[in-house]
Structures are given as structure tokens and as C-alpha cells.
Design a protein around this motif. Structure first.
Motif, PDB file in Angstrom:
ATOM      1  N   UNK B 235       0.818  -1.211   0.000  1.00 15.84           N
ATOM      2  CA  UNK B 235       0.000   0.000   0.000  1.00 15.84           C
ATOM      3  C   UNK B 235       0.849   1.257   0.000  1.00 15.84           C
ATOM      4  N   UNK B 236       1.901   1.240   0.809  1.00  9.52           N
ATOM      5  CA  UNK B 236       2.794   2.389   0.895  1.00  9.52           C
ATOM      6  C   UNK B 236       3.466   2.648  -0.459  1.00  9.52           C
ATOM      7  N   UNK B 237       3.944   1.579  -1.084  1.00  4.40           N
ATOM      8  CA  UNK B 237       4.644   1.736  -2.367  1.00  4.40           C
ATOM      9  C   UNK B 237       3.666   2.134  -3.476  1.00  4.40           C
ATOM     10  N   UNK B 238       2.467   1.547  -3.475  1.00  2.62           N
ATOM     11  CA  UNK B 238       1.464   1.914  -4.489  1.00  2.62           C
ATOM     12  C   UNK B 238       1.090   3.386  -4.355  1.00  2.62           C
ATOM     13  N   UNK B 239       0.849   3.839  -3.115  1.00  2.00           N
ATOM     14  CA  UNK B 239       0.456   5.235  -2.889  1.00  2.00           C
ATOM     15  C   UNK B 239       1.566   6.194  -3.302  1.00  2.00           C
ATOM     16  N   UNK B 240       2.796   5.876  -2.898  1.00  2.52           N
ATOM     17  CA  UNK B 240       3.915   6.768  -3.219  1.00  2.52           C
ATOM     18  C   UNK B 240       4.209   6.776  -4.720  1.00  2.52           C
ATOM     19  N   UNK B 241       4.065   5.602  -5.371  1.00  2.00           N
ATOM     20  CA  UNK B 241       4.262   5.556  -6.822  1.00  2.00           C
ATOM     21  C   UNK B 241       3.200   6.407  -7.500  1.00  2.00           C
ATOM     22  N   UNK B 242       1.973   6.321  -7.008  1.00  2.00           N
ATOM     23  CA  UNK B 242       0.889   7.137  -7.557  1.00  2.00           C
ATOM     24  C   UNK B 242       1.232   8.623  -7.427  1.00  2.00           C
ATOM     25  N   UNK B 243       1.747   9.018  -6.262  1.00  2.00           N
ATOM     26  CA  UNK B 243       2.151  10.416  -6.053  1.00  2.00           C
ATOM     27  C   UNK B 243       3.251  10.816  -7.018  1.00  2.00           C
ATOM     28  N   UNK B 244       4.225   9.911  -7.187  1.00  2.00           N
ATOM     29  CA  UNK B 244       5.339  10.190  -8.095  1.00  2.00           C
ATOM     30  C   UNK B 244       4.881  10.377  -9.529  1.00  2.00           C
ATOM     31  N   UNK B 245       3.978   9.514  -9.982  1.00  2.00           N
ATOM     32  CA  UNK B 245       3.481   9.596 -11.363  1.00  2.00           C
ATOM     33  C   UNK B 245       2.624  10.855 -11.541  1.00  2.00           C
ATOM     34  N   UNK B 246       1.826  11.196 -10.529  1.00  2.00           N
ATOM     35  CA  UNK B 246       1.009  12.418 -10.614  1.00  2.00           C
ATOM     36  C   UNK B 246       1.917  13.646 -10.757  1.00  2.00           C
ATOM     37  N   UNK B 247       2.999  13.652  -9.993  1.00  2.00           N
ATOM     38  CA  UNK B 247       3.974  14.754 -10.094  1.00  2.00           C
ATOM     39  C   UNK B 247       4.602  14.786 -11.481  1.00  2.00           C
ATOM     40  N   UNK B 248       4.924  13.599 -12.000  1.00  2.00           N
ATOM     41  CA  UNK B 248       5.539  13.497 -13.330  1.00  2.00           C
ATOM     42  C   UNK B 248       4.592  14.046 -14.401  1.00  2.00           C
ATOM     43  N   UNK B 249       3.312  13.715 -14.278  1.00  2.00           N
ATOM     44  CA  UNK B 249       2.314  14.219 -15.230  1.00  2.00           C
ATOM     45  C   UNK B 249       2.253  15.751 -15.164  1.00  2.00           C
ATOM     46  N   UNK B 250       2.242  16.303 -13.946  1.00  2.00           N
ATOM     47  CA  UNK B 250       2.229  17.760 -13.777  1.00  2.00           C
ATOM     48  C   UNK B 250       3.444  18.379 -14.453  1.00  2.00           C
ATOM     49  N   UNK B 251       4.590  17.731 -14.284  1.00  2.00           N
ATOM     50  CA  UNK B 251       5.851  18.205 -14.865  1.00  2.00           C
ATOM     51  C   UNK B 251       5.747  18.234 -16.393  1.00  2.00           C
ATOM     52  N   UNK B 252       5.211  17.162 -16.977  1.00  2.00           N
ATOM     53  CA  UNK B 252       5.044  17.082 -18.437  1.00  2.00           C
ATOM     54  C   UNK B 252       4.092  18.178 -18.935  1.00  2.00           C
ATOM     55  N   UNK B 253       2.985  18.369 -18.190  1.00  2.00           N
ATOM     56  CA  UNK B 253       1.982  19.364 -18.603  1.00  2.00           C
ATOM     57  C   UNK B 253       2.596  20.764 -18.596  1.00  2.00           C
ATOM     58  N   UNK B 254       3.338  21.064 -17.531  1.00  2.00           N
ATOM     59  CA  UNK B 254       3.995  22.365 -17.405  1.00  2.00           C
ATOM     60  C   UNK B 254       4.934  22.589 -18.593  1.00  2.00           C
ATOM     61  N   UNK B 255       5.712  21.545 -18.895  1.00  2.00           N
ATOM     62  CA  UNK B 255       6.675  21.604 -19.999  1.00  2.00           C
ATOM     63  C   UNK B 255       5.954  21.885 -21.319  1.00  2.00           C
ATOM     64  N   UNK B 256       4.788  21.247 -21.486  1.00  2.00           N
ATOM     65  CA  UNK B 256       4.018  21.397 -22.716  1.00  2.00           C
ATOM     66  C   UNK B 256       3.546  22.850 -22.872  1.00  2.00           C
ATOM     67  N   UNK B 257       3.066  23.450 -21.786  1.00  6.53           N
ATOM     68  CA  UNK B 257       2.547  24.810 -21.867  1.00  6.53           C
ATOM     69  C   UNK B 257       3.651  25.839 -22.054  1.00  6.53           C
ATOM     70  N   UNK B 258       4.831  25.550 -21.495  1.00  9.20           N
ATOM     71  CA  UNK B 258       5.907  26.540 -21.574  1.00  9.20           C
ATOM     72  C   UNK B 258       6.825  26.291 -22.761  1.00  9.20           C
ATOM     73  N   UNK B 259       6.522  25.231 -23.540  1.00 10.76           N
ATOM     74  CA  UNK B 259       7.402  24.816 -24.637  1.00 10.76           C
ATOM     75  C   UNK B 259       7.481  25.792 -25.795  1.00 10.76           C
ATOM     76  N   UNK B 260       6.389  26.446 -26.148  1.00  8.84           N
ATOM     77  CA  UNK B 260       6.418  27.386 -27.268  1.00  8.84           C
ATOM     78  C   UNK B 260       5.339  28.466 -27.090  1.00  8.84           C
ATOM     79  N   UNK B 261       5.295  29.399 -28.026  1.00  5.44           N
ATOM     80  CA  UNK B 261       4.396  30.549 -27.888  1.00  5.44           C
ATOM     81  C   UNK B 261       2.924  30.130 -27.829  1.00  5.44           C
ATOM     82  N   UNK B 262       2.545  29.195 -28.719  1.00  4.22           N
ATOM     83  CA  UNK B 262       1.153  28.723 -28.728  1.00  4.22           C
ATOM     84  C   UNK B 262       0.782  28.130 -27.366  1.00  4.22           C
ATOM     85  N   UNK B 263       1.733  27.389 -26.808  1.00  3.17           N
ATOM     86  CA  UNK B 263       1.512  26.787 -25.489  1.00  3.17           C
ATOM     87  C   UNK B 263       1.285  27.852 -24.435  1.00  3.17           C
ATOM     88  N   UNK B 264       2.080  28.908 -24.521  1.00  5.26           N
ATOM     89  CA  UNK B 264       1.946  29.989 -23.528  1.00  5.26           C
ATOM     90  C   UNK B 264       0.591  30.695 -23.648  1.00  5.26           C
TER      91      UNK B 264
END
Lengths: 345, 345
Positions: B235-264
């Protein structure tokens, strides 16, 4: 001159049926003209499916088999009656070096049991492990075991670290990949005794400089290590939970864009980048896990793989065949053996 | 007339220090004017921190304690010397019913060991579990155990199912919450023997109509069940992995929006919805896990909790106190006991 690579494809036993498997092979063939395929399964079904893909006509052979290993067959019963099953025959061809690698979307437990029985493990390896690469913030990491071994002992964990390290050297191109053991805390007294013992051994082993200690679920996605070692139960659940959460994030993002007019306009602006992100998060583009530690290359595809997804699994088999991963692992293990600095009871 | 609720706050032992704990209490007080706080820890430090928040002045009491349970203290050693620690004293107040609930961001293992020792488990419960709610596609599910019990037996899993069911009835407002056991496959022969045994017991128990069998990591996020039962390691590992992946998704989304002018530009259009999504995925807004199965309400906050995050943990303690969760669980267990249809060796 290009080197021809022959892949044995177990066409039966997947959730989506033989058609998506053959369609996946056709997709893979487009990307890898140097590949040939031996398809194992229902002779008429396969030939009918192949006839729809002209690209497969001159590079395919069909070996008709009478029986199928079903998703709910117990590994123990499959061991007793693998003869004339698509999985069993394909493994015999691999064992006899008539093909370079094997891909199957069938029953994981049965495939692992049969692979162990027919191919045998590499010298020095007591249990094979299922390994794959998983994306993190700045690249990828290797994780093993993902389901072959529900319960593991200290020796297994150390061998997974060795195999994972050799695998990561080739796949990630890192000279000294960092290794971590997945646990519920980073302190030495945390978690299971068997993990604490494996950790102590690794600290004293030739891998000591690569070994980073315990890692947790929320740091592996930061790329804190290149190889994450765990038992097959925990690894399977961690990987599947990661997939579930990634899907949930995609769902939320979709909802956000379709929620109102501004969202829809934003979607049009960012459609291209979103497509790239979707492709990055799409597990179908990363389908395929390697059975590490066997005398042969066996790639397990998701049972529910569609054509795109199964093509990814074939791609991995092709890549591994060319890289000679198996030979490099054997060499790595021989080096280890001769260094003699790991002494496990 | 509003009912006053008094919360014991263990101010020491968090990663971010006492200031963020006090600041979190001030945030929580804004949302819950009916709350009073007893702070346990360094007398001068706490009083200094409180003096910065006028909102806390007339609702706070400080109990000075000399010692601190450190993040790396072993539970066994803490049991021997909990006297005059902020955690130990706060638990004594809870034991003596001088407070309604306790919140701590300290050492989880020590907090669980001390809680068990001082509060004792509810009648019929051999081991408490750590439970929290996790979002899925259309709501939330309850997951337990998240780290209290690294190894579990059949009896523990059945008790987790019972506790999780009672918890979900109140928290999710479902009359008959669906229960699943986390495993590496849905078939009865999959995974560990202890899980197969627990599954067989549940199928025959009074919970049979609520029990959905085994569930996997990639379906729990679809809301396939309301209660996910697992051991504390997984349970501990599943929960923490879920947190890690959620953070990773946020990171990807941020990168996508800041990647170019259209994104901004797209970012500016969708800023508000993105803020809501971020809040939804922000683990700080869901901080706080309940120790289920004890004679008292103990909420464990993340060790690295900032003020916002710790405030969420206090909110949960307040909510649970008002809901009388403990009493309802006891009643549920009594009902179970009198029905006598679970018979575990």
C-alpha cells in the motif's frame, strides 16, 4: 548488408485475438524491413490474417499448432501439456536457435514457467525476472521484477540488481547505472528483513559504487536511480498503479480542455504538443517486457495489446536480438563470478 | 450552538520544523472556528510561533515537552522512552480523553507503535491500519493499510476489509461500499497464498455481497471498488508511486505549456481550469491518513508537510471527531461480532 532477424510470434492466447497480433507484426515489419516472422498457432486463421497484409507475404512462415495456453491456465498444468501449443512450440524453436527471439501476449505465468523449463536460466541466475523501462522526468529507468516472482529471497534481489545493471548499461547506455531497492523508507532499518539483507550485501559487493540504497515510490519517477529492484508482487502493483494514475491524469486533462469554450480554444492551440504528450504517456508505445536471466530472448506483450502495442513488443525483441543483450548479460555474470566478491549463502 | 473540538498537535518531529505546523494550525483555525488546540513540544519555540498568529491566541494551550521522537528513531526504542516527548504526551492526553483527536507529522512507525501501546486497539482488531482516501475518475476510494504493517496474515486482511468498509460508509457516504483486495491478477489462484485465503474468507462472510474479489493497480483508479485492501508494504509503495506519477504528469503538462508561444497563449486561456486541476492533483490538499482500529483518533500527516498540507491533516482530525468515526467503527465491529459469521483461525 543488413542482418536478418527472425522472430517467433506466439499468435494465440492474447485477449484481442490473432488478428491484432498479425496486424502488429505488419506494423513492425514496416519499421524493420530486416525482420522475418515465424507465426505459431491456428494455421488457417493465421494464413487468412497474413493474406490481408502484403508486406508479410515474403517474410512469414506459419507453424500450425493444435492447442492454446489460455489466460487462466495454471503454470503447473501448462508445464505438463505444452506440446503442440503455440507457446510451447515457439519456445522449442527459440531453444533450438531456429529463431532469434520470441514474442507472446499469452499467459505470463505460463510463459515464464515454460521459458524457464525449456531455455533454462543463465549460469549463476536462480530465478529470471521480468524487466522493462519506465519513463521518469529526464529519461527512463529499468524496473525488475514485474511479476515473475511473487516472493523473493535475498539472493534473488542481488541477482536482480546484477541483471538490471547489465540491462541498463545496454538499454540506457550508462556505464555505471545507479541501482536502488524499492522500499517503504530510505533508512536501513525500514521495510522487510530480506530487503535489509540484500541491501547490506550490495553495499559490500562489487556493485557498491553503483548502489544508492533504498528508494521510494515517489522518488523513482524523478530518476533518482537507473535500476529499481523489487519483488514481482510489488513491482507488478507499482507498475500497474503508475499506469492507472497516468490514465487518470489523461482523463482529467481531457475533461479540462472540453470543460468550456476557453478550454476548447486552448485545446486547438496546443493540439500538437498534446498529441506528443499523449504519445509519451501512451503505454502502447512502450509495450513489451523482457524476461531477463534466460538463455534466450523472450518478450512478453500485454495480454490486451492491440496492433500498435504488439508492434512495440516485436520492436523490442528485434532491438534486443541485434544488441545481443543475452550475450552481454552472460559476460557480465561471468565477470561477476570471476571477481568472486559476492558471497551469498 | 457549535460543538467545540480540541485537537492535540504534536509540533515536533516534522521535516519542515515547528513553524509550518503552527502556521498550518492557524490556517485550519480560519476554516474551523470551533476548534481549540493543545500544542505539544518546545515551549518557547511554540509560544514564539503562536505569537505571530493572532487567530491562535485565544484557542491555544502549550504543553512544554523536553524530548522529541526523531524520524530515524526505531519504534522499539521509542516505546521505552516516550516519556516527556511531544508525541508521547499528546497521546497520553488523547488516551485520557482530554482532547478529541491527535495530529502528528512525526515518525510513522513510532507514532503507530505508541498509539497501539497507549490507546490499545478496538475490541476484535488485532492490528490497526493506516487508511486514507485517494481520488479516482469519478470520486474517491479508501485504501488501507498504507504502512503500519509490513507483513500481514489472513486475519489482518479480513479486519482491514471490515475497518475499510466502516470507514468508507462514513467518508464516502455509501451504504454498501464495494471492497477489493489488491493483487497481481483477478483470478483466484493469482498472487500470494495469504491473499487467496483472505479472499475465500470474505466470499463466505457477511461482507460477501460487498466483496468484489481481487483488484489490480490499473483498475483501482477507475473506481472499480470503494475500499482497496492491501498490506502496509504494498500500500505504501502503491500510494507513493501514484504520487510520483502524478507529479511526473504535472511536470510534463507544465513543460508542454511553456514549450512554445502557442503553449503559452493556451496556458493563459486555460489558467483557471489548470489551477483547479492542479489543486485536485496537489497531494497537499489531501494530506492526512487515519490510524484505523484504535481507541482514539490519530491522524498522521506527511513528514514533509508544509503549512497548507498540515492544515489538511488537522481538518481531517476535526471532521473525524465530529463524525464520531471511532464510535461507528466500534459499533460496526460489534455488529460483526454478534453476527458471528466470520470465523478465522
Amino acid at each position: 548488408m543488413s542482418i536478418r532477424v527472425t522472430i517467433a510470434v506466439d499468435v494465440m492466447g492474447s485477449d484481442k485475438g490473432p488478428k491484432s497480433i498479425i496486424s502488429g507484426a505488419a506494423l513492425s515489419k514496416e519499421r524493420h524491413p530486416e525482420s522475418d516472422y515465424i507465426f505459431f498457432g491456428d494455421y488457417n486463421l493465421i494464413n487468412k490474417a497474413i493474406s490481408e497484409y502484403s508486406i508479410l507475404k515474403n517474410c512469414s512462415e506459419v507453424i500450425g499448432t493444435e492447442f492454446v495456453v489460455n489466460p487462466d491456465d495454471k503454470p503447473s498444468s501448462v508445464l505438463r501439456k505444452s506440446k503442440n501449443t503455440s507457446m510451447g512450440e515457439a519456445l522449442d524453436w527459440l531453444k533450438n536457435k531456429k529463431v532469434d527471439a520470441l514474442v507472446s501476449a499469452g499467459n505470463t505465468g505460463a510463459l515464464m514457467a515454460l521459458s524457464k523449463f525449456k531455455l533454462r536460466t543463465l549460469s549463476g541466475i536462480s530465478r529470471p525476472a521480468i524487466a522493462t523501462t519506465i519513463p521518469h522526468a529526464n529519461g527512463e529507468f529499468v524496473m525488475l521484477d514485474l511479476g515473475a516472482n511473487v516472493e523473493c529471497n535475498t539472493e534473488n534481489f542481488i541477482q536482480f540488481a546484477i541483471m538490471g545493471s547489465e540491462f541498463a548499461k545496454i538499454i540506457l547506455g550508462k556505464e555505471k547505472p545507479k541501482i536502488g531497492i524499492l522500499n517503504v523508507g530510505t533508512e536501513q532499518e525500514k521495510g522487510k528483513l530480506v530487503l535489509q539483507e540484500a541491501s547490506e550485501h550490495l553495499k559490500k559487493s562489487y556493485l557498491s559504487k553503483q548502489y544508492s540504497g533504498f528508494v521510494e515510490g515517489d522518488t523513482i519517477t524523478n530518476g533518482v536511480v537507473d535500476v529499481v529492484v523489487t519483488d514481482g508482487f510489488t513491482g507488478n502493483i507499482a507498475l500497474k498503479t503508475a499506469e492507472g494514475i497516468a490514465k487518470l491524469c489523461s482523463f482529467y486533462i481531457k475533461k479540462m480542455f472540453l470543460g468550456n469554450l476557453l478550454g476548447k480554444i486552448a485545446y486547438l492551440l496546443i493540439k500538437k504538443s498534446l498529441g506528443l504528450l499523449k504519445a509519451k504517456l501512451d503505454p502502447r508505445t512502450r509495450n513489451g517486457a523482457l524476461f531477463l536471466g534466460l538463455n534466450g530472448i523472450v518478450v512478453k506483450s500485454h495480454g490486451g495489446a492491440d496492433a500498435l502495442s504488439f508492434a512495440s513488443a516485436i520492436d523490442i525483441a528485434l532491438e534486443f536480438s541485434k544488441e545481443g543483450v543475452g550475450k552481454k548479460i552472460i559476460k557480465g555474470l561471468d565477470n561477476l563470478k570471476s571477481s568472486g566478491d559476492i558471497n551469498i549463502d
